[in-house]
Design a protein around this motif. Structure first.
Motif, PDB file in Angstrom:
ATOM      1  N   TRP A 148      35.986  36.868  64.190  1.00 15.33           N
ATOM      2  CA  TRP A 148      35.225  36.519  62.661  1.00 15.33           C
ATOM      3  C   TRP A 148      36.175  36.773  61.502  1.00 15.33           C
ATOM      4  CZ3 TRP A 148      33.774  38.737  58.331  1.00 15.33           C
ATOM      5  CH2 TRP A 148      32.751  37.977  57.609  1.00 15.33           C
ATOM      6  N   LEU A 149      36.792  38.085  61.569  1.00 11.94           N
ATOM      7  CA  LEU A 149      37.344  38.712  60.454  1.00 11.94           C
ATOM      8  C   LEU A 149      39.085  37.946  60.529  1.00 11.94           C
ATOM      9  CD1 LEU A 149      37.174  40.605  58.261  1.00 11.94           C
ATOM     10  CD2 LEU A 149      38.500  42.338  59.717  1.00 11.94           C
ATOM     11  N   GLU A 150      39.522  37.519  61.714  1.00 11.46           N
ATOM     12  CA  GLU A 150      40.622  36.657  61.900  1.00 11.46           C
ATOM     13  C   GLU A 150      40.827  35.526  61.221  1.00 11.46           C
ATOM     14  OE1 GLU A 150      44.143  36.630  65.041  1.00 11.46           O
ATOM     15  OE2 GLU A 150      42.140  36.096  65.706  1.00 11.46           O
ATOM     16  N   ASN A 151      39.469  34.780  60.898  1.00  9.90           N
ATOM     17  CA  ASN A 151      39.349  33.523  60.203  1.00  9.90           C
ATOM     18  C   ASN A 151      39.522  33.569  58.781  1.00  9.90           C
ATOM     19  OD1 ASN A 151      39.244  32.182  62.697  1.00  9.90           O
ATOM     20  ND2 ASN A 151      36.907  32.454  62.898  1.00  9.90           N
ATOM     21  N   GLU A 192      43.136  37.143  50.476  1.00  6.22           N
ATOM     22  CA  GLU A 192      41.980  37.146  49.549  1.00  6.22           C
ATOM     23  C   GLU A 192      41.155  38.273  49.824  1.00  6.22           C
ATOM     24  OE1 GLU A 192      40.222  33.780  51.456  1.00  6.22           O
ATOM     25  OE2 GLU A 192      41.322  32.294  50.177  1.00  6.22           O
ATOM     26  N   TRP A 193      41.483  39.249  50.707  1.00  8.08           N
ATOM     27  CA  TRP A 193      40.667  40.435  50.624  1.00  8.08           C
ATOM     28  C   TRP A 193      41.305  41.784  50.894  1.00  8.08           C
ATOM     29  CZ3 TRP A 193      39.915  43.172  55.397  1.00  8.08           C
ATOM     30  CH2 TRP A 193      40.564  42.301  56.475  1.00  8.08           C
TER      31      TRP A 193
END
Length: 471
Positions: free
Chosen positions: A290-293, A298-299
């Motif tokens: 989920w985080l890899e997408n 941006e974060w």
């Protein structure tokens, strides 16, 4: 001549409490002639049939304004606690209805004077940008309803030119009859304080060089398309706190996942960022996917550009001595880093290049004092020398403050707050207009909600405390 008098006694049998008043015509007032302020053998009377709803509405108007979701039982309990008497449900309902009607009436009065205020801003602050947008629907008489308002004071616009090129965009609900949102755009001053730029931003902000400005926000629906249309060339950052909230929404609540996410966000090098993602993958492969997408630019600080000179990760930042050339909050940050700089040994390679190594862990970084860079990228991202750079600066026997970016100087701080919002006259002196255009009121279906909507990262329900019980 008729003499007017008044005697009040305690209703309880045998109680000596009494007061005698006499009307003095010459001075137009009541005079207390006798007063026995002693109660004996009587008890408190909670029922008072003389209490009027109109008086209660006036007495509790401010509290009802601040507690718009009060129920009848909550209001009656508060009255009994503070005023020490009981009221019936009928009186409570009538008092709350009268108070809320008065509050709504005041709100409509504010909208009636809005255009007077708008004209006063144009008169007293002529270079301030103030834009009002009306609804497209035309009512009888040719009137249009108020829709939105954007204002950017001249002092804020000029002061922002000397702030770091980072803009936080946020908003919150307006708790009133008409509802709506208040949108804000803020930056950070040289002392790491919040600097307001504009309110109710609906058409973007004029900046000198769009490609050098960074916006940070919480990825609300509609913001990204709006940015792509109005100011497409700016850099976007997403608030990590809201990123974690979205992570919880999809079902990942473990504390270890939260800590790993924040560690990945705080890393300043690509290799350390990959290490944290590897830990995330070991904890939960689904959370990792989920985080890899999400774009790391941006974060995560490891992929941030250095043009903003700001490494903040959230969009609601927090807001001494001024004898030094650098702002005091920045000096405090440097003082913290100086405590850790003593654990490093610098090795000078040429005039401005250093190799800095930790005495215990073997951590090693490259520091370039000429270009004010460090391989850890913390100096590049913030413009403030951290422990590796401080160690090298000490070896050169230079002042650490001389290597701080000029954005943080007191001279630049004075430029930010050089301008001021011009004073305005009171409402009685505002230019008069007869435009009355409050927003269209739309009653929402269903029973009104008593509690505000909590964010996904907020604790829901009661918090248990081992010492004090439920909070």
């Amino acid at each position: 001549m008729i003499k007017l008098g008044f005697i009040a006694k305690c209703k309880q049998s045998g109680c000596p409490w009494s007061i005698t008043l006499r009307w003095i015509k010459d001075v137009n007032c009541w005079r207390v002639t006798t007063f026995t302020n002693t109660h004996d053998g009587c008890f408190w009377v909670w029922e008072d049939p003389t209490v009027m709803a109109s008086r209660l509405a006036k007495r509790w108007k401010k509290d009802i304004r601040g507690n718009s979701k009060w129920t009848l039982s909550e209001f009656r309990e508060r009255v009994a606690t503070d005023d020490h008497f009981h009221i019936t449900s009928k009186v409570a309902y009538k008092a709350m209805t009268m108070a809320r009607a008065s509050i709504d009436g005041e709100l409509e009065d504010y909208f009636r004077t809005f255009w007077n205020y708008y004209l006063e801003i144009q008169r007293s602050n002529p270079n301030t940008t103030s834009i009002v947008k009306m609804s497209e629907y035309v009512e009888e008489g040719g009137k249009k309803r108020f829709l939105r308002w954007y204002i950017c004071w001249e002092a804020c616009r000029n002061g922002f030119q000397h702030c770091r090129k980072i803009i936080g965009v946020d908003g919150f609900h307006l708790r009133s009859k008409y509802g709506g949102y208040l949108l804000t755009a803020t930056s950070m001053d040289p002392n790491d304080g919040i600097f307001p730029i504009a309110y109710a931003m609906v058409e973007g902000i004029e900046v000198a060089a769009e490609s050098e400005v960074t916006f940070i926000f919480d990825k609300k629906k509609g913001l990204i398309p709006a940015f792509n249309v109005v100011i497409p060339n700016v850099v976007h950052r997403f608030c990590v706190r809201h990123l974690y909230a979205n992570l919880k929404v999809v079902g990942f609540h473990a504390k270890a996942i939260k800590e790993t996410l924040w560690a990945a966000a705080r890393t300043t090098t690509v290799n350390s960022f990959k290490d944290e993602l590897r830990k995330m993958k070991e904890l939960d492969i689904n959370a990792f996917e989920w985080l890899e997408n999400k774009q790391p630019s941006e974060w995560s600080c490891s992929h941030f550009t250095c043009s903003a000179l700001c490494d903040i990760l959230v969009n609601n930042t927090r807001g001494s001595e001024w004898s030094r050339p650098i702002c005091p909050n920045i000096v405090k940050k440097i003082a913290v880093e100086e405590k850790f700089a003593g654990g490093y040994i610098p090795l000078q390679c040429d005039l401005n290049l250093f190799e800095v190594k930790n005495c215990h862990t073997g951590e090693q970084h490259q520091v370039g004092l000429g270009k004010k860079t460090c391989s850890c990228r913390k100096w590049d991202l913030s413009g403030i020398p951290f422990k590796h750079a401080i160690c090298a600066i000490w070896m050169k026997r230079h002042n650490v403050l001389d290597y701080v970016n000029s954005y943080y100087s007191i001279e630049n701080y004075l430029k930010v707050y050089r301008w001021s919002i011009k004073p305005m006259a009171g409402p009685n002196e505002w230019p008069q207009t007869h435009r009355e255009t409050p927003p269209e009121y739309k009653a929402k279906p269903g029973r009104p909600k008593k509690l505000r909507l909590r964010g996904a990262d907020e604790t829901k329900g009661k918090i248990k405390s081992q010492l004090m019980g439920s909070i």
